[in-house]
Design an enzyme around this catalytic site. Structure first.
Site, PDB file in Angstrom:
ATOM      1  N   CYS A   1       0.839  -1.191   0.000  1.00 51.53           N
ATOM      2  CA  CYS A   1       0.000   0.000   0.000  1.00 51.53           C
ATOM      3  C   CYS A   1       0.876   1.244   0.000  1.00 51.53           C
ATOM      4  CB  CYS A   1      -0.946   0.008   1.202  1.00 51.53           C
ATOM      5  SG  CYS A   1      -0.091   0.171   2.780  1.00 51.53           S
TER       6      CYS A   1
ATOM      7  N   ASP B   1      11.347  24.965 -33.466  1.00 47.83           N
ATOM      8  CA  ASP B   1      12.463  25.153 -34.389  1.00 47.83           C
ATOM      9  C   ASP B   1      11.918  24.947 -35.800  1.00 47.83           C
ATOM     10  OD1 ASP B   1      15.188  25.238 -35.367  1.00 47.83           O
ATOM     11  OD2 ASP B   1      15.012  23.067 -35.602  1.00 47.83           O
TER      12      ASP B   1
ATOM     13  N   ASP C   1      15.190  19.372 -32.813  1.00 49.88           N
ATOM     14  CA  ASP C   1      15.717  18.083 -33.247  1.00 49.88           C
ATOM     15  C   ASP C   1      16.535  17.387 -32.169  1.00 49.88           C
ATOM     16  OD1 ASP C   1      18.097  19.454 -33.184  1.00 49.88           O
ATOM     17  OD2 ASP C   1      18.351  19.557 -35.350  1.00 49.88           O
TER      18      ASP C   1
END
Length: 782
Positions: free
Chosen positions: A20, A471, A672
């Site tokens: 738990c 970009d 990228d």
């Protein structure tokens, strides 16, 4: 002065015995208090602890001992085990646990049904006094089942009640000693370490009921002489254990469903590979493949390991790894990924990255790390869990005392039953599962869509993003320049194919990306190229040379003017193309203007749709590029972006991200993952455009396996949906206890005469955990 040596390391330690939120919170607190530990994340679902530590201060063995010192099992991870092997091992453990729980649950349910049948004649023999204090659930069952049971098995009612009591005592002992044994052993371990958890609550509730019942069976006169009915609760003990086990079994099954995507990924790698050895085809275990081996793949087969095609061609289904629905064409020189499916042709490829370095293993590791991480919202559940079990124990004692002092008739027995119901209905499990189950399902679903999310913290941050900075090159555009236009000069004697042949033959001598685009365009049109007799690269202006008996010049207007060629007849065309974001190059042949070739980095076909989706989510979109203003604004117009920042270097991109953050924006930077790494790292959320062979930039929080910007919108939508699910889970887990515990204590009895049966309390407790996991599983339909 000597430089300090950086010794921070990270390790993931399997932890057993956690049931738990109180368990995971206790392990986490112990690790965080350990000198040398800089960060710890204990995951109840994954049953592990991911610890960042200073290797000069504390060792992995010491971390294992720390976990053991608070009552839980721990061991160092197996050395030289890949993520795929670790996942396989975890799957086997989870499958075994599910089978054990299922067997115990079925046994306990059958025993519980038998106990109910045996208890009915015993209760009937107890007379009116017993009937007053009988468990509400059992009273309801007696009223409906007694007539049928008397007709079906009258011999049961002829048995000595004492024999029935002793029979129930023995049956209950067997159930507690086998099916429920782990509750008591774990509760005892927690007690030895001065702590308490869910097992403590179940053990106290069932243990107290069993001891009371055993005393009433062995010494009934003791109770009667003190005005207490010698009631027994054997059937309640068995059914409570049975229902808790049923809940645990359903919970275990649901937990396995949360890792379905991870399990599917781990199962993608074939067990064998067909390789060329000494000129012959040989099937070997995939672990025996070494870098440089030539692997053969036929149509319909899975590619066993990563590599590079050396012969043949095919279309490969990479959808399970990248989310790309269409097969990807492969030819010599192309990379292939282990675990993907070869669809059409046969080919041979050379094995490259293997084992942990393979794409599939790296994805599985990334997902395992993500699913073992914690979201900041988990801290709320941790704070509650730290005091939950002690608070429930105090409430149970208070409940018994209140009934004893104020109830009057049958006060002791009713107070005892109410206290047991309080202990049983309280569920710290639901709070412990609320966040990690949602993270596991969401990261798995993201992987199916080609979205790799690094962890719970990243998942939570994404939902707060209000500004997306993109970009341009390789993100909004393809990142590969291509010829878009070829225009002949007025009065030119050349055909467009002849002009292209001359220019492309010259450009073969250049390494400039624009030159490569021209050569590739000519090749795609099957234009025959010649060798240039001479070649001169004119930096920043163009190129000139001698091709097939002709003087050829290609470049900007200034270069042609130097060679006494007037470019003005094509000036208007060049201006038009430049306004569209394309780069015009003037061509002259033998001293005369011949034509114009335009090159551009084409916009991805999905970019405009992606921008529309982002704006539909209420996000501000910014185009951030190092390209010139004119080209940037042309691209922005084409895809529907209003805000443009152009002509910035990598450090300028960082400055722009920081400027937006100072304005109070929550910024996601999309790039990228290489040139944009500084900006990705400084943004609130870094999203890297990746490929199947370039998993993720270290600076990013999320990696899109496909170069498709629509994945950004999907990642944000998934994050928002997941955070909504987490909040629902925490709300219902919290409210369940806030409402359930007072009802179990008897809050409704004064006004409505309603008491909650401990049996029903155990069913409610089991349902709460299963409901939280099931709610998280709805994310699989995202």
């Amino acid at each position: 002065m000597a430089n300090d040596t950086v010794t921070t390391q990270k390790i993931t330690i399997p932890v057993s015995g956690m049931t738990c939120a109180a368990c995971s919170a206790r392990v986490q607190r112990a690790l965080e208090r350990t000198p040398g530990v800089t960060d710890a994340a204990v995951n109840l679902m994954m049953k592990n602890a991911t610890v960042s530590y200073d290797a000069a201060t504390v060792s992995p063995d010491a971390l294992v001992e720390t976990i053991r010192s608070v009552g839980y099992g721990a061991e160092l991870p197996a050395p030289e085990r890949t993520a795929l092997e670790a996942q396989d091992a975890q799957e086997r453990v989870e499958a075994g646990e599910f089978r054990r729980l299922l067997g115990k649950a079925v046994f306990a349910l059958v025993a519980g049904a038998a106990a109910m049948l045996l208890s009915m004649p015993l209760m009937a023999a107890g007379g009116g006094a017993h009937g007053i204090t009988v468990d509400p659930f059992m009273r309801w069952a007696m009223e409906r089942l007694t007539p049928a049971l008397e007709a079906w098995a009258p011999w049961l009612y002829a048995l000595d009640p004492r024999a029935l009591s002793f029979g129930l005592l023995a049956l209950t002992g067997v159930v507690m000693g086998w099916a429920g044994r782990h509750f008591y052993t774990r509760a005892w371990a927690a007690l030895r370490h001065r702590s308490a958890d869910m097992n403590t609550l179940v053990s106290l509730g069932t243990g107290a009921a069993f001891l009371f019942s055993a005393a009433a069976t062995l010494a009934p006169d003791f109770f009667i002489s003190r005005g207490v009915a010698p009631d027994v609760y054997y059937e309640a003990v068995i059914l409570i254990i049975a229902l808790v086990l049923v809940g645990n079994t359903l919970e275990a099954r649901a937990k396995r469903q949360t890792t379905a995507a991870l399990r599917a990924l781990a199962g993608l790698q074939p067990k064998t590979a067909r390789v060329l050895r000494n000129g012959a085809e040989v099937d070997v275990p995939v672990e025996a493949v070494v870098a440089g081996d030539v692997v053969l793949v036929r149509p319909g087969e899975r590619i066993p390991v990563d590599g590079e095609v050396v012969a043949g061609a095919s279309a490969v289904d990479e959808s399970m790894l990248t989310g790309e629905s269409l097969p990807v064409e492969k030819a010599p020189g192309d990379r292939v990924i282990g675990g993907t499916i070869n669809r059409t042709g046969a080919f041979r490829y050379r094995a490259t990255t293997l084992g942990e370095a393979s794409v599939l293993a790296r994805i599985v590791k990334l997902m395992r790390d993500a699913q073992g991480s914690r979201a900041p919202v988990q801290r709320l559940a941790d704070r509650i869990s730290a005091v939950f079990v002690p608070a429930v124990l105090a409430i149970a004692v208070t409940t018994f005392a209140a009934w004893w002092l104020m109830a009057g008739e049958a006060a002791v027995v009713r107070g005892f039953a109410a206290a047991i119901a309080v202990l049983i209905i309280a569920c710290p499990c639901a709070m412990g599962l609320a966040v990690p189950t949602a993270i596991m399902v969401a990261t798995g679903k993201g992987a199916e869509l080609g979205i790799l999310i690094k962890g719970g913290e990243a998942l939570q941050r994404v939902q707060s993003v209000d500004t997306v900075v993109l970009d341009k090159t390789g993100t909004v555009t393809e990142g590969r320049p291509a010829v878009t236009d070829l225009i002949l000069a007025p009065g030119a004697s050349l055909t467009d194919e002849r002009l292209l042949a001359l220019v492309a033959s010259l450009e073969r001598g250049s390494e400039h990306p624009l030159a490569e685009a021209v050569v590739q365009y000519a090749t795609s049109r099957d234009v025959t190229l010649a060798d240039a007799a001479s070649f001169e690269s004119l930096t920043g202006r163009g190129a000139a040379g001698h091709v097939d008996g002709h003087d050829v010049v290609i470049g900007n207007p200034a270069l042609l003017a130097e060679r006494s060629v007037d470019p003005s007849p094509l000036h208007a065309q060049a201006e038009r193309l430049a306004a569209l974001g394309r780069t015009p190059m003037f061509a002259a042949v033998d001293g005369a203007l011949a034509g114009l070739i335009a090159v551009a980095d084409p916009v991805k076909t999905t970019s405009r749709e992606a921008i529309t989706r982002l704006r539909g989510l209420g996000l501000d979109v910014v185009l951030l590029t190092g390209d010139n203003e004119r080209t940037a604004r042309a691209i922005a117009r084409e895809v529907g972006i209003e805000h443009v920042v152009a002509g910035v270097m990598p450090e300028g991109k960082v400055a722009e991200v920081q400027r937006l953050q100072r304005e109070g924006r929550v910024v996601a930077m999309v790039g990228d993952g290489i040139n944009d790494a500084p900006a990705l790292a400084h943004a609130d959320v870094g999203i890297a455009i990746g490929t199947g062979t370039d998993i993720a930039a270290e600076a990013s929080d999320i990696t899109l396996m496909r170069g498709d910007l629509r994945g950004v919108a999907e990642a944000i939508r998934l994050s928002r949906r997941t955070m909504g699910t987490m909040r629902q889970n925490l709300f219902w887990a919290f409210i369940y206890n806030v409402i359930g515990i007072p009802i179990a204590a008897g809050a409704l009895y004064p006004a409505f005469g309603v008491l909650l049966s401990p049996i029903l309390a155990s069913a409610a407790m089991a349902f709460s955990s299963v409901s939280v996991v099931s709610n998280s599983l709805r994310l699989r339909r995202f």
